[in-house]
Motif scaffolding. Structure first.
Motif, PDB file in Angstrom:
ATOM      1  N   LYS A 186       0.828  -1.216   0.000  1.00  0.00           N
ATOM      2  CA  LYS A 186       0.000   0.000   0.000  1.00  0.00           C
ATOM      3  C   LYS A 186       0.856   1.256   0.000  1.00  0.00           C
ATOM      4  CE  LYS A 186      -4.013  -0.848   2.458  1.00  0.00           C
ATOM      5  NZ  LYS A 186      -4.554  -0.856   3.814  1.00  0.00           N
ATOM      6  N   SER A 187       1.980   1.198   0.708  1.00  0.00           N
ATOM      7  CA  SER A 187       2.770   2.431   0.849  1.00  0.00           C
ATOM      8  C   SER A 187       4.054   2.419   0.029  1.00  0.00           C
ATOM      9  CB  SER A 187       3.071   2.682   2.332  1.00  0.00           C
ATOM     10  OG  SER A 187       3.459   1.494   2.942  1.00  0.00           O
ATOM     11  N   GLY A 188       4.177   1.474  -0.901  1.00  0.00           N
ATOM     12  CA  GLY A 188       5.332   1.462  -1.804  1.00  0.00           C
ATOM     13  C   GLY A 188       6.654   1.123  -1.119  1.00  0.00           C
ATOM     14  N   VAL A 189       6.574   0.356  -0.030  1.00  0.00           N
ATOM     15  CA  VAL A 189       7.792  -0.067   0.666  1.00  0.00           C
ATOM     16  C   VAL A 189       8.289  -1.358   0.024  1.00  0.00           C
ATOM     17  CG1 VAL A 189       8.526  -1.145   2.859  1.00  0.00           C
ATOM     18  CG2 VAL A 189       7.315   1.046   2.887  1.00  0.00           C
ATOM     19  N   LEU A 190       9.612  -1.477  -0.156  1.00  0.00           N
ATOM     20  CA  LEU A 190      10.165  -2.703  -0.726  1.00  0.00           C
ATOM     21  C   LEU A 190       9.874  -3.880   0.213  1.00  0.00           C
ATOM     22  CD1 LEU A 190      11.907  -4.320  -2.762  1.00  0.00           C
ATOM     23  CD2 LEU A 190      13.923  -3.596  -1.451  1.00  0.00           C
ATOM     24  N   HIS A 191       9.122  -4.862  -0.288  1.00  0.00           N
ATOM     25  CA  HIS A 191       8.774  -6.033   0.523  1.00  0.00           C
ATOM     26  C   HIS A 191       9.395  -7.275  -0.108  1.00  0.00           C
ATOM     27  CE1 HIS A 191       6.287  -9.522   1.713  1.00  0.00           C
ATOM     28  NE2 HIS A 191       6.392  -8.946   2.892  1.00  0.00           N
ATOM     29  N   LEU A 192      10.111  -8.032   0.713  1.00  0.00           N
ATOM     30  CA  LEU A 192      10.744  -9.249   0.225  1.00  0.00           C
ATOM     31  C   LEU A 192       9.986 -10.436   0.807  1.00  0.00           C
ATOM     32  CD1 LEU A 192      14.410  -8.065   0.856  1.00  0.00           C
ATOM     33  CD2 LEU A 192      13.127  -7.935  -1.291  1.00  0.00           C
ATOM     34  N   LYS A 193       9.483 -11.262  -0.075  1.00  0.00           N
ATOM     35  CA  LYS A 193       8.585 -12.334   0.375  1.00  0.00           C
ATOM     36  C   LYS A 193       9.310 -13.669   0.493  1.00  0.00           C
ATOM     37  CE  LYS A 193       3.954 -14.013  -0.430  1.00  0.00           C
ATOM     38  NZ  LYS A 193       2.643 -13.469  -0.575  1.00  0.00           N
ATOM     39  N   VAL A 194       9.035 -14.358   1.607  1.00  0.00           N
ATOM     40  CA  VAL A 194       9.608 -15.696   1.804  1.00  0.00           C
ATOM     41  C   VAL A 194       8.465 -16.714   1.727  1.00  0.00           C
ATOM     42  CG1 VAL A 194      11.602 -14.926   3.174  1.00  0.00           C
ATOM     43  CG2 VAL A 194       9.458 -15.460   4.345  1.00  0.00           C
ATOM     44  N   PRO A 195       8.782 -17.988   1.414  1.00  0.00           N
ATOM     45  CA  PRO A 195       7.701 -18.991   1.269  1.00  0.00           C
ATOM     46  C   PRO A 195       6.907 -19.200   2.552  1.00  0.00           C
ATOM     47  CG  PRO A 195       9.770 -19.816   0.386  1.00  0.00           C
ATOM     48  CD  PRO A 195      10.098 -18.542   1.091  1.00  0.00           C
ATOM     49  N   LYS A 196       5.632 -19.474   2.371  1.00  0.00           N
ATOM     50  CA  LYS A 196       4.738 -19.776   3.503  1.00  0.00           C
ATOM     51  C   LYS A 196       4.880 -21.248   3.905  1.00  0.00           C
ATOM     52  CE  LYS A 196       0.711 -16.832   2.412  1.00  0.00           C
ATOM     53  NZ  LYS A 196       0.779 -15.816   3.431  1.00  0.00           N
ATOM     54  N   GLY A 197       4.236 -21.613   5.013  1.00  0.00           N
ATOM     55  CA  GLY A 197       4.116 -23.028   5.365  1.00  0.00           C
ATOM     56  C   GLY A 197       5.115 -23.519   6.405  1.00  0.00           C
ATOM     57  N   PHE A 198       5.937 -22.615   6.934  1.00  0.00           N
ATOM     58  CA  PHE A 198       6.921 -23.004   7.945  1.00  0.00           C
ATOM     59  C   PHE A 198       6.554 -22.374   9.290  1.00  0.00           C
ATOM     60  CE2 PHE A 198       9.008 -23.672   4.017  1.00  0.00           C
ATOM     61  CZ  PHE A 198      10.006 -24.588   4.227  1.00  0.00           C
ATOM     62  N   ALA A 199       7.075 -22.940  10.380  1.00  0.00           N
ATOM     63  CA  ALA A 199       7.042 -22.188  11.635  1.00  0.00           C
ATOM     64  C   ALA A 199       8.166 -21.156  11.492  1.00  0.00           C
ATOM     65  CB  ALA A 199       7.315 -23.111  12.809  1.00  0.00           C
ATOM     66  N   PRO A 200       7.982 -19.937  12.027  1.00  0.00           N
ATOM     67  CA  PRO A 200       8.998 -18.893  11.795  1.00  0.00           C
ATOM     68  C   PRO A 200      10.436 -19.348  12.049  1.00  0.00           C
ATOM     69  CG  PRO A 200       7.123 -17.969  12.969  1.00  0.00           C
ATOM     70  CD  PRO A 200       6.855 -19.439  12.841  1.00  0.00           C
ATOM     71  N   ARG A 201      10.644 -20.031  13.181  1.00  0.00           N
ATOM     72  CA  ARG A 201      12.032 -20.401  13.520  1.00  0.00           C
ATOM     73  C   ARG A 201      12.613 -21.433  12.559  1.00  0.00           C
ATOM     74  NH1 ARG A 201       8.394 -22.682  16.775  1.00  0.00           N
ATOM     75  NH2 ARG A 201       8.595 -24.846  17.480  1.00  0.00           N
ATOM     76  N   TYR A 202      11.749 -22.134  11.812  1.00  0.00           N
ATOM     77  CA  TYR A 202      12.232 -23.110  10.837  1.00  0.00           C
ATOM     78  C   TYR A 202      12.444 -22.464   9.462  1.00  0.00           C
ATOM     79  CZ  TYR A 202      11.178 -26.888  14.126  1.00  0.00           C
ATOM     80  OH  TYR A 202      11.162 -27.732  15.212  1.00  0.00           O
ATOM     81  N   ALA A 203      12.157 -21.169   9.368  1.00  0.00           N
ATOM     82  CA  ALA A 203      12.346 -20.467   8.090  1.00  0.00           C
ATOM     83  C   ALA A 203      13.546 -19.525   8.181  1.00  0.00           C
ATOM     84  CB  ALA A 203      11.082 -19.689   7.732  1.00  0.00           C
ATOM     85  N   LEU A 204      14.430 -19.810   9.123  1.00  0.00           N
ATOM     86  CA  LEU A 204      15.595 -18.939   9.357  1.00  0.00           C
ATOM     87  C   LEU A 204      16.398 -18.693   8.068  1.00  0.00           C
ATOM     88  CD1 LEU A 204      17.589 -17.520  11.377  1.00  0.00           C
ATOM     89  CD2 LEU A 204      18.775 -19.709  11.518  1.00  0.00           C
ATOM     90  N   GLY A 205      16.651 -19.768   7.324  1.00  0.00           N
ATOM     91  CA  GLY A 205      17.478 -19.641   6.115  1.00  0.00           C
ATOM     92  C   GLY A 205      16.849 -18.722   5.082  1.00  0.00           C
ATOM     93  N   TYR A 206      15.527 -18.814   4.921  1.00  0.00           N
ATOM     94  CA  TYR A 206      14.844 -17.945   3.951  1.00  0.00           C
ATOM     95  C   TYR A 206      14.974 -16.477   4.350  1.00  0.00           C
ATOM     96  CZ  TYR A 206      12.427 -21.977   1.884  1.00  0.00           C
ATOM     97  OH  TYR A 206      12.128 -23.152   1.250  1.00  0.00           O
ATOM     98  N   MET A 207      14.671 -16.205   5.633  1.00  0.00           N
ATOM     99  CA  MET A 207      14.690 -14.796   6.080  1.00  0.00           C
ATOM    100  C   MET A 207      16.115 -14.247   6.084  1.00  0.00           C
ATOM    101  SD  MET A 207      11.704 -14.634   8.990  1.00  0.00           S
ATOM    102  CE  MET A 207      12.093 -16.081   9.953  1.00  0.00           C
ATOM    103  N   LEU A 208      17.066 -15.081   6.525  1.00  0.00           N
ATOM    104  CA  LEU A 208      18.459 -14.622   6.567  1.00  0.00           C
ATOM    105  C   LEU A 208      18.986 -14.339   5.158  1.00  0.00           C
ATOM    106  CD1 LEU A 208      20.908 -14.067   8.395  1.00  0.00           C
ATOM    107  CD2 LEU A 208      21.598 -16.443   8.043  1.00  0.00           C
ATOM    108  N   SER A 209      18.625 -15.197   4.194  1.00  0.00           N
ATOM    109  CA  SER A 209      19.091 -14.968   2.815  1.00  0.00           C
ATOM    110  C   SER A 209      18.603 -13.618   2.303  1.00  0.00           C
ATOM    111  CB  SER A 209      18.584 -16.066   1.874  1.00  0.00           C
ATOM    112  OG  SER A 209      19.074 -17.306   2.295  1.00  0.00           O
ATOM    113  N   LYS A 210      17.361 -13.252   2.656  1.00  0.00           N
ATOM    114  CA  LYS A 210      16.820 -11.961   2.206  1.00  0.00           C
ATOM    115  C   LYS A 210      17.607 -10.807   2.847  1.00  0.00           C
ATOM    116  CE  LYS A 210      13.372 -13.368  -0.345  1.00  0.00           C
ATOM    117  NZ  LYS A 210      13.570 -13.390  -1.794  1.00  0.00           N
ATOM    118  N   VAL A 211      17.851 -10.927   4.150  1.00  0.00           N
ATOM    119  CA  VAL A 211      18.584  -9.846   4.832  1.00  0.00           C
ATOM    120  C   VAL A 211      20.004  -9.744   4.281  1.00  0.00           C
ATOM    121  CG1 VAL A 211      19.534  -9.108   7.044  1.00  0.00           C
ATOM    122  CG2 VAL A 211      17.185  -9.883   6.925  1.00  0.00           C
TER     123      VAL A 211
END
Ligand code: F6R
Length: 319
Positions: A117-142
């Motif tokens: 809505k506000s034109g902020v860069l959003h980086l999307k990671v795959p759904k379907g994980f518990a957050p702590r099990y998606a560490l690699g996805y989120m870390l790769s984006k950062v």
């Protein structure tokens, strides 16, 4: 997906990506997030610090934002796997109010909606994980935001892939030693974030209290607590280190191990294996992830559910 499958996907989650971001614009970078999403910023900061990066970085956990953030030269990275964590949404709103630069990371939720809505860069990671099990996805984006070289991330991933069976086995052996005790993890500045991840994974996966302390600060308080034989007999001790720790910190690691041995305690002494700091850190983190998984099994807990966290979130959502 089973927790075992989620855990196994960790190295595959580490995927390099090139983002067109002018990092020279930012005087400070603040990583906002809670729990399994919050630690992503801590890992990134530890990595940046080890690289000698001169930009001021901080991790912010909680509502609002630190006072120094005002204007677009301050980058606020909002990370929430679900995209619905109220503290992180509060950080996002405050960053907008202060005119800061924002990048958001989530698998969807309100954070994605608000960003779009506000034109902020959003980086999307795959759904379907518990957050702590998606560490690699989120870390790769950062790490992509921070401009990591392809070779460095790929080397860290291959380092885990090629040592996979050994990592799992080590995790299982450690779970055996932690079983029945309160885990106490002693870390160095370079391994502090791994100790924190071990603690939180033991909390969430194994449903068990765990604590950590870091050198050299713990040589000025925590060590005195070891005098209490009644309490220390209820604890199992881990000592973590990295080959690139400060010389005097390495000396303190040896002294800590000696101190524990003199008290009749054989600590689990562990360092990550790998060619780079990132490779060693992620190796160490993954050993802990498996240890917490096996420890859950030994106590008869399902690693995935975190009912009390869900209950608190649902109570708070009522207003
Ligand atoms: C980890 C976990 C929690 C969440 C935290 C924040 O698996 O369940 O630590 O990470 O409650 O939620 P998110 O990550 O969705 O912002």
């Amino acid at each position: 997906m089973s927790p075992e499958e989620m855990l196994k996907s960790f190295p595959k989650q580490l995927e390099w990506e090139k983002l067109d971001i002018d990092r020279s614009l930012y005087h400070t970078i603040t990583f906002c997030g809670m729990g399994g999403s919050g630690i992503v910023g801590d890992i990134a900061r530890s990595w940046l610090e080890h690289k000698g990066c001169k930009v001021i970085t901080s991790s912010h956990r909680g509502y609002g934002l630190p006072n120094y953030i005002s204007g677009e030269e301050h980058l606020v990275v909002c990370i929430s796997y679900s995209g619905n964590t109220e503290e992180t949404l509060s950080n996002f709103a405050e960053a907008q109010k202060r005119g800061a630069s924002i990048i958001s990371i989530s698998s969807g939720g309100k954070l994605e909606e608000l960003s779009e809505k506000s034109g902020v860069l959003h980086l999307k990671v795959p759904k379907g994980f518990a957050p702590r099990y998606a560490l690699g996805y989120m870390l790769s984006k950062v790490l992509a935001v921070l401009g990591i070289e392809k070779e460095e991330l790929e080397d860290a991933r291959e380092n885990i892939e090629k040592n996979y069976e050994e990592i799992k086995k080590k995790g299982e052996e450690i779970a055996e030693k932690l079983y029945g005790y309160i885990p106490i993890i002693y870390a160095t500045p370079l391994t502090e974030v791994a100790a924190f991840r071990w603690k939180t994974q033991i909390n969430e996966n194994s449903k068990t209290q765990a604590y950590f302390a870091t050198l050299p600060e713990m040589h000025h308080n925590e060590v005195v607590g070891l005098d209490n034989a009644e309490i220390r007999s209820k604890c199992a001790f881990v000592v973590m280190f990295d080959p690139k720790d400060h010389d005097r910190v390495r000396r303190r690691v040896d002294l800590t191990i000696r101190l524990l041995k003199d008290l009749g305690i054989v600590p689990i002494a562990i360092g990550g294996d790998g060619n780079s700091y990132l490779a060693r850190l992620l190796h160490l983190i993954h050993v802990g992830d498996w240890a917490s998984y096996y420890l859950a099994g030994k106590y008869g807990f399902e690693p995935l559910p975190v009912k009390v966290i869900d209950w608190i979130k649902s109570e708070l959502s009522k207003g």
